[in-house]
Design a protein around this motif. Structure first.
Motif, PDB file in Angstrom:
ATOM      1  N   PRO A 183       0.835  -1.212   0.000  1.00 61.98           N
ATOM      2  CA  PRO A 183       0.000   0.000   0.000  1.00 61.98           C
ATOM      3  C   PRO A 183       0.862   1.251   0.000  1.00 61.98           C
ATOM      4  O   PRO A 183       1.996   1.250   0.491  1.00 61.98           O
ATOM      5  CB  PRO A 183      -0.784  -0.127   1.308  1.00 61.98           C
ATOM      6  N   GLY A 184       0.310   2.340  -0.540  1.00 58.66           N
ATOM      7  CA  GLY A 184       0.964   3.636  -0.443  1.00 58.66           C
ATOM      8  C   GLY A 184       0.637   4.274   0.894  1.00 58.66           C
ATOM      9  O   GLY A 184      -0.353   3.914   1.548  1.00 58.66           O
ATOM     10  N   LEU A 185       1.472   5.191   1.318  1.00 62.58           N
ATOM     11  CA  LEU A 185       1.222   5.887   2.577  1.00 62.58           C
ATOM     12  C   LEU A 185       0.013   6.798   2.429  1.00 62.58           C
ATOM     13  O   LEU A 185      -0.316   7.249   1.337  1.00 62.58           O
ATOM     14  CB  LEU A 185       2.452   6.689   2.989  1.00 62.58           C
ATOM     15  N   ARG A 186      -0.646   7.098   3.545  1.00 63.46           N
ATOM     16  CA  ARG A 186      -1.920   7.804   3.451  1.00 63.46           C
ATOM     17  C   ARG A 186      -1.787   9.249   2.991  1.00 63.46           C
ATOM     18  O   ARG A 186      -2.756   9.832   2.512  1.00 63.46           O
ATOM     19  CB  ARG A 186      -2.681   7.755   4.774  1.00 63.46           C
ATOM     20  N   HIS A 187      -0.572   9.829   3.095  1.00 64.43           N
ATOM     21  CA  HIS A 187      -0.407  11.199   2.616  1.00 64.43           C
ATOM     22  C   HIS A 187      -0.200  11.251   1.108  1.00 64.43           C
ATOM     23  O   HIS A 187      -0.181  12.324   0.522  1.00 64.43           O
ATOM     24  CB  HIS A 187       0.772  11.881   3.327  1.00 64.43           C
ATOM     25  N   GLU A 188      -0.027  10.067   0.467  1.00 66.20           N
ATOM     26  CA  GLU A 188       0.150  10.045  -0.971  1.00 66.20           C
ATOM     27  C   GLU A 188      -1.187  10.276  -1.650  1.00 66.20           C
ATOM     28  O   GLU A 188      -2.256   9.953  -1.114  1.00 66.20           O
ATOM     29  CB  GLU A 188       0.756   8.715  -1.415  1.00 66.20           C
ATOM     30  N   GLU A 189      -1.149  10.784  -2.854  1.00 64.07           N
ATOM     31  CA  GLU A 189      -2.377  11.149  -3.569  1.00 64.07           C
ATOM     32  C   GLU A 189      -3.175   9.908  -3.931  1.00 64.07           C
ATOM     33  O   GLU A 189      -2.648   8.944  -4.466  1.00 64.07           O
ATOM     34  CB  GLU A 189      -2.029  11.917  -4.844  1.00 64.07           C
ATOM     35  N   GLY A 190      -4.482   9.947  -3.646  1.00 62.59           N
ATOM     36  CA  GLY A 190      -5.379   8.861  -4.022  1.00 62.59           C
ATOM     37  C   GLY A 190      -5.254   7.675  -3.075  1.00 62.59           C
ATOM     38  O   GLY A 190      -4.249   7.472  -2.414  1.00 62.59           O
ATOM     39  N   SER A 191      -6.299   6.871  -2.994  1.00 63.08           N
ATOM     40  CA  SER A 191      -6.288   5.723  -2.097  1.00 63.08           C
ATOM     41  C   SER A 191      -5.643   4.512  -2.736  1.00 63.08           C
ATOM     42  O   SER A 191      -5.156   3.623  -2.048  1.00 63.08           O
ATOM     43  CB  SER A 191      -7.723   5.365  -1.683  1.00 63.08           C
ATOM     44  N   GLY A 192      -5.638   4.437  -4.068  1.00 58.63           N
ATOM     45  CA  GLY A 192      -5.080   3.289  -4.755  1.00 58.63           C
ATOM     46  C   GLY A 192      -5.925   2.044  -4.630  1.00 58.63           C
ATOM     47  O   GLY A 192      -5.486   0.955  -4.989  1.00 58.63           O
ATOM     48  N   LEU A 193      -7.147   2.187  -4.111  1.00 60.19           N
ATOM     49  CA  LEU A 193      -8.035   1.037  -3.912  1.00 60.19           C
ATOM     50  C   LEU A 193      -9.081   0.992  -5.016  1.00 60.19           C
ATOM     51  O   LEU A 193      -9.769   1.984  -5.251  1.00 60.19           O
ATOM     52  CB  LEU A 193      -8.720   1.120  -2.555  1.00 60.19           C
ATOM     53  N   PRO A 194      -9.213  -0.155  -5.697  1.00 58.91           N
ATOM     54  CA  PRO A 194     -10.264  -0.266  -6.715  1.00 58.91           C
ATOM     55  C   PRO A 194     -11.631   0.021  -6.105  1.00 58.91           C
ATOM     56  O   PRO A 194     -11.971  -0.500  -5.050  1.00 58.91           O
ATOM     57  CB  PRO A 194     -10.146  -1.727  -7.172  1.00 58.91           C
ATOM     58  N   ALA A 195     -12.399   0.849  -6.781  1.00 56.32           N
ATOM     59  CA  ALA A 195     -13.708   1.259  -6.269  1.00 56.32           C
ATOM     60  C   ALA A 195     -14.756   1.132  -7.355  1.00 56.32           C
ATOM     61  O   ALA A 195     -14.454   1.164  -8.552  1.00 56.32           O
ATOM     62  CB  ALA A 195     -13.648   2.702  -5.762  1.00 56.32           C
ATOM     63  N   LEU A 196     -16.002   0.982  -6.924  1.00 55.29           N
ATOM     64  CA  LEU A 196     -17.129   0.919  -7.842  1.00 55.29           C
ATOM     65  C   LEU A 196     -17.655   2.337  -8.037  1.00 55.29           C
ATOM     66  O   LEU A 196     -18.303   2.896  -7.169  1.00 55.29           O
ATOM     67  CB  LEU A 196     -18.221   0.009  -7.274  1.00 55.29           C
ATOM     68  N   THR A 197     -17.355   2.920  -9.198  1.00 59.10           N
ATOM     69  CA  THR A 197     -17.780   4.292  -9.466  1.00 59.10           C
ATOM     70  C   THR A 197     -18.898   4.330 -10.497  1.00 59.10           C
ATOM     71  O   THR A 197     -19.227   5.360 -11.033  1.00 59.10           O
ATOM     72  CB  THR A 197     -16.597   5.124  -9.981  1.00 59.10           C
ATOM     73  N   GLY A 198     -19.491   3.193 -10.750  1.00 62.11           N
ATOM     74  CA  GLY A 198     -20.512   3.058 -11.772  1.00 62.11           C
ATOM     75  C   GLY A 198     -20.289   1.743 -12.483  1.00 62.11           C
ATOM     76  O   GLY A 198     -19.167   1.258 -12.550  1.00 62.11           O
ATOM     77  N   GLY A 256     -11.805   3.262 -17.542  1.00 62.61           N
ATOM     78  CA  GLY A 256     -10.836   3.446 -18.609  1.00 62.61           C
ATOM     79  C   GLY A 256      -9.458   3.722 -18.059  1.00 62.61           C
ATOM     80  O   GLY A 256      -9.247   3.881 -16.865  1.00 62.61           O
ATOM     81  N   GLY A 257      -8.479   3.765 -18.938  1.00 62.44           N
ATOM     82  CA  GLY A 257      -7.119   4.024 -18.527  1.00 62.44           C
ATOM     83  C   GLY A 257      -6.578   2.899 -17.672  1.00 62.44           C
ATOM     84  O   GLY A 257      -7.012   1.761 -17.751  1.00 62.44           O
ATOM     85  N   SER A 258      -5.584   3.245 -16.832  1.00 62.25           N
ATOM     86  CA  SER A 258      -4.949   2.228 -16.006  1.00 62.25           C
ATOM     87  C   SER A 258      -5.320   2.355 -14.537  1.00 62.25           C
ATOM     88  O   SER A 258      -4.720   1.727 -13.685  1.00 62.25           O
ATOM     89  CB  SER A 258      -3.418   2.335 -16.156  1.00 62.25           C
ATOM     90  N   ALA A 259      -6.291   3.212 -14.220  1.00 60.81           N
ATOM     91  CA  ALA A 259      -6.686   3.399 -12.826  1.00 60.81           C
ATOM     92  C   ALA A 259      -7.326   2.128 -12.277  1.00 60.81           C
ATOM     93  O   ALA A 259      -8.012   1.405 -13.002  1.00 60.81           O
ATOM     94  CB  ALA A 259      -7.676   4.559 -12.716  1.00 60.81           C
ATOM     95  N   PRO A 260      -7.090   1.830 -10.983  1.00 57.54           N
ATOM     96  CA  PRO A 260      -7.742   0.656 -10.396  1.00 57.54           C
ATOM     97  C   PRO A 260      -9.260   0.753 -10.540  1.00 57.54           C
ATOM     98  O   PRO A 260      -9.851   1.789 -10.264  1.00 57.54           O
ATOM     99  CB  PRO A 260      -7.318   0.730  -8.923  1.00 57.54           C
ATOM    100  N   ASP A 261      -9.870  -0.306 -10.984  1.00 59.13           N
ATOM    101  CA  ASP A 261     -11.306  -0.289 -11.233  1.00 59.13           C
ATOM    102  C   ASP A 261     -11.906  -1.589 -10.711  1.00 59.13           C
ATOM    103  O   ASP A 261     -11.459  -2.676 -11.091  1.00 59.13           O
ATOM    104  CB  ASP A 261     -11.558  -0.142 -12.728  1.00 59.13           C
ATOM    105  N   LEU A 262     -12.899  -1.496  -9.841  1.00 54.55           N
ATOM    106  CA  LEU A 262     -13.463  -2.684  -9.218  1.00 54.55           C
ATOM    107  C   LEU A 262     -14.140  -3.595 -10.229  1.00 54.55           C
ATOM    108  O   LEU A 262     -14.047  -4.820 -10.128  1.00 54.55           O
ATOM    109  CB  LEU A 262     -14.458  -2.278  -8.124  1.00 54.55           C
ATOM    110  N   VAL A 263     -14.815  -3.029 -11.215  1.00 54.21           N
ATOM    111  CA  VAL A 263     -15.505  -3.848 -12.213  1.00 54.21           C
ATOM    112  C   VAL A 263     -14.503  -4.718 -12.964  1.00 54.21           C
ATOM    113  O   VAL A 263     -14.688  -5.933 -13.101  1.00 54.21           O
ATOM    114  CB  VAL A 263     -16.294  -2.967 -13.197  1.00 54.21           C
TER     115      VAL A 263
END
Length: 202
Positions: free
Chosen positions: A140-155, A160-167
């Motif tokens: 895991p990245g440290l909490r002060h780093e930008e973004g959580s880095g955790l795949p999330a359900l955003t719809g 798209g792209g390389s961002a973590p995506d739960l789907v």
């Protein structure tokens, strides 16, 4: 798999030192990541607060890592692999699997949400202890780093792209679980040290 290191039979202080190491691990997780912990032998990370966990057989997890570049933090614990995802994902998982047309199919997948816990790996850069102890594969990245880095359900659909995506992650996990199940049925062997089991939640 629990992180347990027996005390040397001739040294009482050795056991205290090990316990002290685990207490430092717990403080590191709480201070650097803001993650709640419980116990020290072993240290446990509480799920459902800052993250949930998708747990699969190690062989399935390695196949998923080959398919998905961005997964969020990933830990190996014995014959199982823990993929950390955004808090609330365990609750969303049954509906997501139905939407992806995996509903009703037996998968070797366990979801840990509110009230769950997993064994904490050694913090990045520290010795894990005995062979088979939990370790970070993608720390895991440290909490002060930008973004959580955790795949999330955003719809229901890829961001798209390389961002973590739960789907994308769940679809890959389900695909590899199903592929492993078909291979077991074909060869009569178990894969990743685990037999097939229904989807379970904690």
């Amino acid at each position: 798999m629990a992180i347990t290191i027996p005390s040397p039979p001739s040294s009482v202080s050795g056991g205290r030192e090990i316990h002290g190491d685990r207490a430092r691990w717990a403080r590191w997780y709480e201070r650097e990541l803001g993650w709640a912990t419980a116990g020290t032998e072993p240290v446990r990370l509480l799920t459902g607060l800052r993250f949930d966990v998708l747990q699969v057989p190690a062989a399935v997890g390695h196949a998923v890592l080959r398919r998905v570049d961005r997964t969020g933090p990933v830990a190996l614990s014995g014959a199982r692999m823990n993929l950390l995802v955004a808090a609330g994902s365990a609750e969303e998982l049954p509906g997501l699997l139905d939407w992806l047309e995996w509903g009703g199919i037996t998968l070797s997948l366990t979801a840990f949400g509110a009230g769950g816990r997993i064994t904490a790996p050694a913090p990045p850069g520290r010795a894990a202890g005995r062979p088979g102890a939990a370790v970070w594969l993608r720390p895991p990245g440290l909490r002060h780093e930008e973004g959580s880095g955790l795949p999330a359900l955003t719809g229901l659909g890829s961001r798209g792209g390389s961002a973590p995506d739960l789907v994308r992650l769940v679809d890959s996990v389900a695909t590899e679980c199903h592929r492993a199940r078909l291979m077991r049925a074909r060869t009569g062997r178990s894969t990743g040290g685990s037999t097939a089991q229904p989807l379970a939640f904690s």
